[in-house]
Design an enzyme around this catalytic site. Structure first.
Site, PDB file in Angstrom:
ATOM      1  N   GLY A 470       1.290 -62.890   7.783  1.00 59.06           N
ATOM      2  CA  GLY A 470       0.374 -63.863   8.382  1.00 59.06           C
ATOM      3  C   GLY A 470      -0.716 -64.263   7.417  1.00 59.06           C
ATOM      4  N   ASP A 471      -1.713 -64.945   7.967  1.00 59.89           N
ATOM      5  CA  ASP A 471      -2.791 -65.522   7.169  1.00 59.89           C
ATOM      6  C   ASP A 471      -4.110 -65.153   7.852  1.00 59.89           C
ATOM      7  OD1 ASP A 471      -4.712 -67.130   6.099  1.00 59.89           O
ATOM      8  OD2 ASP A 471      -3.494 -68.953   6.067  1.00 59.89           O
ATOM      9  N   PHE A 472      -4.942 -64.396   7.143  1.00 57.58           N
ATOM     10  CA  PHE A 472      -6.169 -63.916   7.806  1.00 57.58           C
ATOM     11  C   PHE A 472      -7.173 -65.012   8.100  1.00 57.58           C
ATOM     12  CE2 PHE A 472      -7.101 -62.160   3.300  1.00 57.58           C
ATOM     13  CZ  PHE A 472      -7.621 -63.373   2.852  1.00 57.58           C
ATOM     14  N   ARG A 487     -10.931 -54.584  -0.895  1.00 57.94           N
ATOM     15  CA  ARG A 487     -10.837 -55.404  -2.105  1.00 57.94           C
ATOM     16  C   ARG A 487     -10.337 -56.806  -1.787  1.00 57.94           C
ATOM     17  NH1 ARG A 487      -7.917 -51.399  -6.295  1.00 57.94           N
ATOM     18  NH2 ARG A 487      -6.358 -51.184  -4.662  1.00 57.94           N
ATOM     19  N   HIS A 490     -14.111 -59.700  -2.342  1.00 57.40           N
ATOM     20  CA  HIS A 490     -14.494 -60.079  -3.719  1.00 57.40           C
ATOM     21  C   HIS A 490     -13.582 -61.171  -4.287  1.00 57.40           C
ATOM     22  CE1 HIS A 490     -11.823 -57.087  -6.204  1.00 57.40           C
ATOM     23  NE2 HIS A 490     -11.151 -57.711  -5.267  1.00 57.40           N
TER      24      HIS A 490
HETATM   25  C1  SAM Z   1      -6.965 -57.741  -4.163  1.00 56.82           C
HETATM   26  S1  SAM Z   1      -5.672 -57.514  -3.059  1.00 56.82           S
HETATM   27  C2  SAM Z   1      -6.146 -56.116  -2.098  1.00 56.82           C
HETATM   28  C3  SAM Z   1      -5.007 -55.433  -1.435  1.00 56.82           C
HETATM   29  C4  SAM Z   1      -5.339 -54.146  -0.698  1.00 56.82           C
HETATM   30  N1  SAM Z   1      -6.225 -54.375   0.421  1.00 56.82           N
HETATM   31  C5  SAM Z   1      -5.904 -53.107  -1.654  1.00 56.82           C
HETATM   32  O1  SAM Z   1      -7.111 -52.832  -1.640  1.00 56.82           O
HETATM   33  O2  SAM Z   1      -5.108 -52.578  -2.451  1.00 56.82           O
HETATM   34  C6  SAM Z   1      -5.946 -58.871  -1.962  1.00 56.82           C
HETATM   35  C7  SAM Z   1      -4.815 -59.083  -1.016  1.00 56.82           C
HETATM   36  O3  SAM Z   1      -5.146 -60.188  -0.164  1.00 56.82           O
HETATM   37  C8  SAM Z   1      -3.913 -60.791   0.214  1.00 56.82           C
HETATM   38  N2  SAM Z   1      -4.181 -62.125   0.743  1.00 56.82           N
HETATM   39  C9  SAM Z   1      -4.660 -63.182   0.064  1.00 56.82           C
HETATM   40  N3  SAM Z   1      -4.778 -64.243   0.886  1.00 56.82           N
HETATM   41  C10 SAM Z   1      -4.390 -63.837   2.119  1.00 56.82           C
HETATM   42  C11 SAM Z   1      -4.304 -64.475   3.383  1.00 56.82           C
HETATM   43  N4  SAM Z   1      -4.660 -65.756   3.527  1.00 56.82           N
HETATM   44  N5  SAM Z   1      -3.880 -63.753   4.445  1.00 56.82           N
HETATM   45  C12 SAM Z   1      -3.512 -62.445   4.292  1.00 56.82           C
HETATM   46  N6  SAM Z   1      -3.583 -61.786   3.106  1.00 56.82           N
HETATM   47  C13 SAM Z   1      -4.008 -62.469   2.026  1.00 56.82           C
HETATM   48  C14 SAM Z   1      -3.143 -60.801  -1.086  1.00 56.82           C
HETATM   49  O4  SAM Z   1      -1.750 -60.956  -0.888  1.00 56.82           O
HETATM   50  C15 SAM Z   1      -3.515 -59.451  -1.690  1.00 56.82           C
HETATM   51  O5  SAM Z   1      -2.552 -58.457  -1.416  1.00 56.82           O
END
Ligand code: SAM
Length: 580
Positions: A470-472, A487, A490
């Protein structure tokens, strides 16, 4: 004291009493040479004897958490330890206040000292820092983190006949041969003494993480160099290693700074050639063998290894005798726990190329990554499975920061944990493993869900975790008791962060808690990995690192409330958040 016995209904936790007992036992079983052998296993006997000739073991120190410092004193005295009066500790109190963002006047830290005879019959002391934690004091997070990480546990040596030459020599040996890191110090004019603090390498196998070197008198030259040495992060950032930079002039330092990119590439090439794996697989392979194993040009590989040695990644007494990995180099093994191998490839690969566009970012405020590759990095990686996989593994490389989290949160009343943008599931799987009654939900972009499925299966939690593609920015699973957002913030500007946080706030029931993991920019100009990573975010991601105050503002605007924050490994922090 034979054993520290807690009286019935003892206010002091057994694990704290055990820690004191261990410190007493350590003193009784060690003399100065023994302390040096325990803390500096890499020194050869002659170097150890040289250090022991000029210093003497004086105390072992631990931090514990009784209900009352006076009560602990009575317990210890009853157990046979001849504890002197309680004196207040300003230094440890202020360090705890800074580390956990608490007002110093809410932390009551006392020092208790008791004589203990060392293994060689010399008088020594156990030094007990005690943070009073009365019931309901709300210090659980501080206690859990300090027990897990033992920042304050240290051993102390006194320089026996201190003069500037001896002190400088001891310091140099500890830094260069002992692989210790300078960690501050000071001159106490009142007591007429100088103290230099060192952080120990991580592989000493003792619970003591720091060494204190005390010398009578003022030694401004040595102290100045020691303070100028900075933290490990600074040392790594300027491409030097150990204490060597302390002796470089400004031009040499600047040259090292300017050529930091060479270190990035040397590490990336080492990672690409799997040099660390080859060095670990055989005892001291020599250059010819390494060139064979890696299919490289022998003389050129030798030149790379010489550079890697100056960076502190490999070591050799004589190249003819072969090469060894240092503890830093060990982290480049692909099979090391929390291996940094994928990060070396990422920072020397796609993010290296895009960092070349930093000037564009600084001039325009826009991402260098998009400027070079024509797409935001999430989109670009999503379309390239190899890069998406490298990115997931890179994120997992710094997952050591998650280690203390399951111990910092009371999970007993939690049923469902929702990890928003949970990546490859590393954090959620650690929490599910720690509490078998929990159910997990992990929300991720469709291409990332498979990596999370593999992590959950490996952790044996697949049947307790639902994976949602999904998409947050559109929806976040509702009804969780605990939400994780690690993470993620940021990666985004303030406006996008607010959109994500509002979605989470809307999904959270009133009783739910949100845990945010981020690096915090220091408020006081101190060094932190958050500072260079903020520039990386600017150039490569379009996000930013923030101070805790900045996060508190964002959370408040989204209808949430920052209740506390706690330090995690790798300069990260755990922010605890409730609905406003
Ligand atoms: C920097 S990573 C952090 C992943 C994990 N939470 C960690 O700390 O290891 C950011 C994550 O946000 C996800 N992401 C980016 N845009 C998103 C969206 N619109 N909806 C859901 N997830 C998303 C990316 O796929 C990525 O895995």
């Amino acid at each position: 004291m034979s054993t520290v016995h807690a009286p019935t209904a003892a206010p002091t936790d057994r694990c704290d009493l055990d820690r004191i007992e261990d410190a007493v036992a350590f003193i009784r079983t060690h003399d100065t040479a023994g302390v040096l052998a325990a803390l500096l296993p890499g020194l050869d006997p002659a170097e150890r004897a040289g250090l022991a000739a000029h210093s003497a073991f004086t105390h072992a120190a631990v931090l514990v958490f009784p209900e009352s410092v006076a009560g602990l004193r009575e317990e210890l005295r009853a157990g046979g330890l001849d504890v002197g009066p309680v004196t207040p500790s300003v230094v440890v109190r202020d360090r705890l206040a800074r580390r956990y963002g608490r007002p110093a006047d809410t932390l009551d830290v006392g020092i208790l000292r008791a004589p203990v005879t060392a293994a060689d019959g010399r008088p020594c002391e156990v030094e007990i820092f005690a943070l009073a934690v009365p019931a309901g004091a709300g210090q659980d997070a501080v206690v859990a983190a300090e027990r897990a990480r033992q920042h304050e546990a240290h051993l102390a040596l006194e320089v026996t006949r201190p003069d500037a030459v001896v002190l400088a020599g001891l310091r140099e040996t500890l830094l260069t041969r002992g692989r210790m890191t300078a960690d501050g110090g000071g001159h106490n004019a009142h007591e007429g003494s100088t103290v230099l603090y060192f952080r120990c390498p991580e592989d000493t196998g003792t619970p003591y993480t720091r060494l204190e070197l005390n010398a009578r008198g003022a030694h401004p030259g040595v102290l100045g160099r020691h303070l100028g040495e900075g933290t490990p992060a600074q040392s790594a950032g300027r491409g030097g290693h150990d204490g060597a930079d302390g002796h470089r002039g400004p031009a040499e330092r600047l040259l090292h700074l300017m050529t930091g990119a060479w270190a990035t590439q040397a590490l990336a090439v080492a990672a690409d050639l799997r040099l660390a794996d080859h060095l670990a697989a055989e005892p001291r392979p020599d250059l010819a063998r390494l060139a064979d194993l890696t299919g490289t040009h022998r003389e050129s590989l030798g030149r790379l290894l010489r550079y890697l040695a100056t960076l502190g990644v490999v070591t050799t007494a004589d190249p003819a005798d072969g090469y060894l990995l240092t503890p830093i180099g060990e982290l480049l093994r692909t099979d090391a726990e929390s291996s940094l191998h994928p990060l070396a490839l990422m920072y020397g690969g796609p993010f290296y190329r895009s960092f070349g566009e930093l000037g564009h970012s600084v001039r325009t405020g826009r991402e260098g990554f998009d400027h070079l590759f024509g797409a935001h990095h999430f989109e670009y990686f999503a379309e390239r499975p190899e890069l998406a996989d490298l990115f997931d593994r890179s994120m997992a490389a710094s997952s050591a920061m998650f280690g203390p989290i399951p111990g910092l949160v009371d999970l007993s009343a939690v049923r469902t944990v929702v990890d928003v943008a949970g990546g490859n599931g590393e954090l959620l799987s650690r929490i599910l493993r720690a509490a078998p009654h929990l159910e997990g939900v992990l929300l991720e972009r469709p291409h990332a869900v498979e990596a999370a499925r593999a992590t959950m299966a490996k952790a044996g939690c697949a049947d307790r975790c639902r994976l949602e593609a999904g998409d947050f920015t559109r929806a976040v699973p509702a009804g969780g008791d605990l939400y994780l957002l690690s993470r993620v913030l940021h990666d985004w500007d303030d406006e996008q962060c607010l959109a994500i946080l509002r979605r989470i706030a809307a999904a959270m029931p009133e009783h739910a808690e949100l845990l945010v993991v981020e690096r915090l920019l220091p408020q006081d100009g101190q060094d932190s990995l958050a500072v260079p990573w903020d520039v990386h975010m600017l150039c490569n991601v379009g996000g930013r690192e923030r101070t805790s105050a900045h996060y508190a503002d964002l959370l408040a605007t989204a209808g949430l409330r920052l209740t506390s924050h706690t330090e995690l490994p790798l300069d990260a922090a755990l922010l605890r958040v409730r609905k406003a």
